[in-house]
Write an enzyme that holds these catalytic residues in place. Sequence first.
Site, PDB file in Angstrom:
ATOM      1  N   GLN A 167     -73.899  66.005-101.390  1.00 23.02           N
ATOM      2  CA  GLN A 167     -74.286  65.884-102.787  1.00 23.02           C
ATOM      3  C   GLN A 167     -73.192  66.480-103.631  1.00 23.02           C
ATOM      4  O   GLN A 167     -72.923  67.675-103.544  1.00 23.02           O
ATOM      5  CB  GLN A 167     -75.605  66.620-103.042  1.00 23.02           C
ATOM      6  N   GLY A 168     -72.512  65.657-104.411  1.00 29.21           N
ATOM      7  CA  GLY A 168     -71.457  66.161-105.272  1.00 29.21           C
ATOM      8  C   GLY A 168     -72.007  66.667-106.583  1.00 29.21           C
ATOM      9  O   GLY A 168     -73.193  66.513-106.892  1.00 29.21           O
ATOM     10  N   GLY A 169     -71.145  67.296-107.363  1.00 28.21           N
ATOM     11  CA  GLY A 169     -71.566  67.823-108.645  1.00 28.21           C
ATOM     12  C   GLY A 169     -72.053  66.726-109.580  1.00 28.21           C
ATOM     13  O   GLY A 169     -72.862  66.973-110.461  1.00 28.21           O
ATOM     14  N   ILE A 193     -74.075  62.098 -96.626  1.00 30.13           N
ATOM     15  CA  ILE A 193     -73.536  63.308 -95.989  1.00 30.13           C
ATOM     16  C   ILE A 193     -73.350  64.450 -96.971  1.00 30.13           C
ATOM     17  O   ILE A 193     -72.956  65.550 -96.565  1.00 30.13           O
ATOM     18  CB  ILE A 193     -72.190  63.015 -95.303  1.00 30.13           C
ATOM     19  N   ASP A 198     -61.570  74.671-109.738  1.00 32.64           N
ATOM     20  CA  ASP A 198     -62.812  74.866-108.980  1.00 32.64           C
ATOM     21  C   ASP A 198     -62.510  75.100-107.504  1.00 32.64           C
ATOM     22  O   ASP A 198     -63.117  74.486-106.622  1.00 32.64           O
ATOM     23  CB  ASP A 198     -63.740  73.665-109.158  1.00 32.64           C
ATOM     24  N   GLY A 214     -72.833  63.338-108.284  1.00 28.97           N
ATOM     25  CA  GLY A 214     -73.300  62.196-107.528  1.00 28.97           C
ATOM     26  C   GLY A 214     -73.448  62.511-106.056  1.00 28.97           C
ATOM     27  O   GLY A 214     -73.369  63.660-105.632  1.00 28.97           O
ATOM     28  N   GLU A 215     -73.657  61.445-105.278  1.00 24.14           N
ATOM     29  CA  GLU A 215     -73.899  61.589-103.848  1.00 24.14           C
ATOM     30  C   GLU A 215     -72.692  61.109-103.056  1.00 24.14           C
ATOM     31  O   GLU A 215     -71.899  60.303-103.531  1.00 24.14           O
ATOM     32  CB  GLU A 215     -75.145  60.782-103.462  1.00 24.14           C
TER      33      GLU A 215
END
Length: 700
Positions: free
Chosen positions: A354-356, A352, A474, A358-359
Amino acid sequence: MRQNNLFSLIFWLVPVSLIIVVSAQLCSEKFGTFTPGGTFDKNRRIILSSLPSEVTAQDGFYNASIGTDPDQLYAMGMCIPGAKQKLCRDCIMDVTRQLIQTCPNQTAAIHWSGGGKTVCMARYYNQPSSRPLDLESVSIGYNVGNLSTNLTDFDRLWERLIAHMVTKASSASIKYLSFDNSRFYAADETNLTNSQMVYALMQCTPDVSPSNCNTCLKQSVDDYVGCCHGKQGGYVYRPSCIFRWDLYPFNGAFDLLTLAPPPSSQLQSPPPVTNKDEKTIHTGTIIGIVIVVAMVIIMALLALGVSVCRSRKKYQAFASETADDITTVGYLQFDIKDIEAATSNFLASNKIGQGGFGEVYKGTLSNGTEVAVKRLSRTSDQGELEFKNEVLLVAKLQHRNLVRLLGFALQGEEKILVFEFVPNKSLDYFLFGSTNPTKKGQLDWTRRYNIIGGITRGLLYLHQDSRLTIIHRDIKASNILLDADMNPKIADFGMARNFRDHQTEDSTGRVVGTFGYMPPEYVAHGQFSTKSDVYSFGVLILEIVSGRKNSSFYQMDGSVCNLVTYVWRLWNTDSSLELVDPAISGSYEKDEVTRCIHIGLLCVQENPVNRPALSTIFQMLTNSSITLNVPQPPGFFFRNRPESDTLRRGLEPDQYNNESVTCSIDNATITTLLGKTLASALCCITSTLFSKSMYRNTED
């Protein structure tokens, strides 16, 4: 049937006498046992880990269930009314930890904590809430000192006070501060003599009926009288009610009370004892007293020393970004096989976002709980640091406007974080990510205003109300997730930093974040503070009002290069309402919108000192009578960084070209070493360098 009564005794020297304050725990096998590590145990850990945040979010009382038979269980947590949120949260966190550690396989357990600055309770059980009133499980304790007054007169006044409180607690509804957890609660005080008070507290859990509350309290009073008559104080804890009284105020329960009218007759202080035959005190008596007092003081100092050492160790584990040991939150750990099963072995269709680093996958645990699984990249060295930082940090954060960490998994190269599943994706999906106008229309002004308020509360918790001051670093629309009711939850704490006590700012050579949201002092010098988050929040407020990205404003003449410069120009021409998103035109409160724009501009001022603190912002949003300061020009500083991921690589600021570009905030000509058109173009380009969010939106 077997029951284990576990008591934590805390001794403390007070002017009245030696007091014994007891926190009581009961691990019961009355309704059976479970297999450690099984589904019931996992359900227990999940629901207990949610109690600290849910109890504080739900006004001091929360109950819920999880799982299905035979692994279904119920849990509840409660604090006394008037307890400060931080004290309540910390108390619940402590008792849930105790339940997990000391009740290894019992299907029912309860822990009352009354030895600190507040009173709280947490319990779990595998029977429905319609269970019969439990009067068998009981913990009784008393003050070791004896009353030195006339017991006949004392009993008359004490019984009058207690009878009044039983009636009051089983029927009253008193409200304290922001907590509404006031059903079946009473705290009162009255005079015994001109110089002596008596204090009493009673409370039933809100899930019982008035008659059951009355029965429980009366039984507790009778049990105390039968056990401890003549003592200077005591308590009775039951699963559904508590009763305590003493000769001094305790647990902060009486801070908000007005002194009760004295009874019609007061006890007279006993006259000083004199004895003609006792002209001196025996030397042995003096020595005995000195020894007892010395032992008590030594015990207190030892307890204090142990507490300080533990807190220091805890802080060191929490603060270290490179710590290898994350067992301080071990009770949150999942088995990697359970995570693989929940995500169908990380099936692509379950992805669902895409992180900075990882997924992100959607998963369903064996108990039916939907979760978001963040799988960190195996090839990212920085990902391991981010992982440790997020586990150690987020596990300690409990607030309804923060995404809740349910646990983690760590095995070999696999590093996984398990969060609560937030169904409505991220804020940027609704504001910017959809071409479907109906999606954007879901964010009417009322919802947008509530989202601004929710983010404010979440940041206020991080900056002021959590155990340590937390700087997120952030804050942006893609890191604000929306639950089923469109309530905001701040996510992605991989870059967050914590401050020590009394620390107000820090600096770093590894500048991380998102261009356009970072304040100039951070980009230029690596300096960050709570005012850094305030700057980012100011940009986000303006995006929420406008429905447009900060980077979407660009004019080749340099007059406008991002949203902030655009808003500043509108503000100075008294046309700020032109900023409002057309999707909500005609359906917003002009005063609220104007005030939000004003607050946004105050947040993005160049000088951090001029930016308001989150506590001030909260007051500005909730109290329209507060006059806002005139905003000063916003700060703009952009370095010439050609690569989109330079901030993520942690390079030193001086490794880049130091030529800066400044966008025009008035009608003055831009004067830089670069050409006018090139300066404007670079200004726009750098402000569009967005880092990836926890949930990347890929569909309308």
